[in-house]
Design a protein around this motif. Structure first.
Motif, PDB file in Angstrom:
ATOM      1  N   UNK A  10      33.474  22.392 -78.033  1.00  0.00           N
ATOM      2  CA  UNK A  10      32.567  22.476 -79.176  1.00  0.00           C
ATOM      3  C   UNK A  10      33.335  22.559 -80.493  1.00  0.00           C
ATOM      4  N   UNK A  11      34.664  22.359 -80.479  1.00  0.00           N
ATOM      5  CA  UNK A  11      35.460  22.424 -81.698  1.00  0.00           C
ATOM      6  C   UNK A  11      35.143  21.231 -82.583  1.00  0.00           C
ATOM      7  N   UNK A  12      34.820  21.509 -83.807  1.00  0.00           N
ATOM      8  CA  UNK A  12      34.514  20.450 -84.769  1.00  0.00           C
ATOM      9  C   UNK A  12      35.231  20.766 -86.069  1.00  0.00           C
ATOM     10  N   UNK A  13      36.289  20.035 -86.376  1.00  0.00           N
ATOM     11  CA  UNK A  13      37.008  20.336 -87.621  1.00  0.00           C
ATOM     12  C   UNK A  13      36.138  20.005 -88.827  1.00  0.00           C
ATOM     13  N   UNK A  14      36.181  20.874 -89.829  1.00  0.00           N
ATOM     14  CA  UNK A  14      35.340  20.661 -91.006  1.00  0.00           C
ATOM     15  C   UNK A  14      36.110  19.887 -92.072  1.00  0.00           C
ATOM     16  N   UNK A  15      35.377  19.165 -92.865  1.00  0.00           N
ATOM     17  CA  UNK A  15      35.973  18.420 -93.969  1.00  0.00           C
ATOM     18  C   UNK A  15      36.230  19.392 -95.122  1.00  0.00           C
ATOM     19  N   UNK A  16      37.231  19.093 -95.923  1.00  0.00           N
ATOM     20  CA  UNK A  16      37.467  19.967 -97.076  1.00  0.00           C
ATOM     21  C   UNK A  16      36.316  19.856 -98.081  1.00  0.00           C
ATOM     22  N   UNK A  19      36.279  17.585-103.547  1.00  0.00           N
ATOM     23  CA  UNK A  19      36.146  16.119-103.506  1.00  0.00           C
ATOM     24  C   UNK A  19      37.488  15.394-103.564  1.00  0.00           C
ATOM     25  N   UNK A  20      38.427  15.939-104.328  1.00  0.00           N
ATOM     26  CA  UNK A  20      39.732  15.311-104.408  1.00  0.00           C
ATOM     27  C   UNK A  20      40.465  15.390-103.073  1.00  0.00           C
ATOM     28  N   UNK A  21      40.329  16.530-102.397  1.00  0.00           N
ATOM     29  CA  UNK A  21      40.944  16.678-101.076  1.00  0.00           C
ATOM     30  C   UNK A  21      40.279  15.775-100.049  1.00  0.00           C
ATOM     31  N   UNK A  22      38.960  15.577-100.166  1.00  0.00           N
ATOM     32  CA  UNK A  22      38.257  14.657 -99.258  1.00  0.00           C
ATOM     33  C   UNK A  22      38.826  13.247 -99.385  1.00  0.00           C
ATOM     34  N   UNK A  23      39.024  12.804-100.621  1.00  0.00           N
ATOM     35  CA  UNK A  23      39.567  11.465-100.853  1.00  0.00           C
ATOM     36  C   UNK A  23      40.996  11.386-100.333  1.00  0.00           C
ATOM     37  N   UNK A  27      42.289   8.883 -97.451  1.00  0.00           N
ATOM     38  CA  UNK A  27      43.371   7.916 -97.674  1.00  0.00           C
ATOM     39  C   UNK A  27      44.529   8.140 -96.712  1.00  0.00           C
ATOM     40  N   UNK A  28      44.799   9.401 -96.385  1.00  0.00           N
ATOM     41  CA  UNK A  28      45.850   9.695 -95.416  1.00  0.00           C
ATOM     42  C   UNK A  28      45.486   9.141 -94.036  1.00  0.00           C
ATOM     43  N   UNK A  29      44.233   9.287 -93.650  1.00  0.00           N
ATOM     44  CA  UNK A  29      43.779   8.723 -92.379  1.00  0.00           C
ATOM     45  C   UNK A  29      43.839   7.212 -92.367  1.00  0.00           C
TER      46      UNK A  29
END
Length: 88
Positions: A10-16, A19-23, A27-29
């Motif tokens: 049930x582990x689900x990593x959360x997004x930051x 907004x800048x970290x999301x982008x 981009x890193x992915x």
């Protein structure tokens, strides 16, 4: 035991949230994906080039001659060609 499997699957990593970290993470992915695809293409093309060069060198090294070892034998026809199940 059930609790361990429930926690593991049930582990689900959360997004930051920033907004800048999301982008930046996106981009890193994308960069990681492009590097892996490029690496796979280089490896695949290298394998194809190696196989083509090996085939080319083998063709020039020995002349194409018919095989010298011929196996002789007798055969019998298993199915009659005029049977009703014969398909053309």
């Amino acid at each position: 035991m059930t609790f361990f499997f429930h926690r593991m699957f049930s582990y689900c990593p959360s997004k930051p949230r920033n907004p800048l970290l999301k982008v930046l993470v996106g981009l890193l992915g994308l960069a990681l994906l492009l590097v892996l695809v490029g690496f796979g293409l280089v490896i695949g093309l290298g394998m194809l080039l190696f196989a083509g060069a090996r085939r080319l060198f083998r063709a020039t090294r020995r002349p194409a001659a018919p095989p010298a070892d011929v196996i002789e034998g007798e055969f019998t026809r298993v199915r009659d060609p005029h049977s009703p199940l014969h398909l053309r």
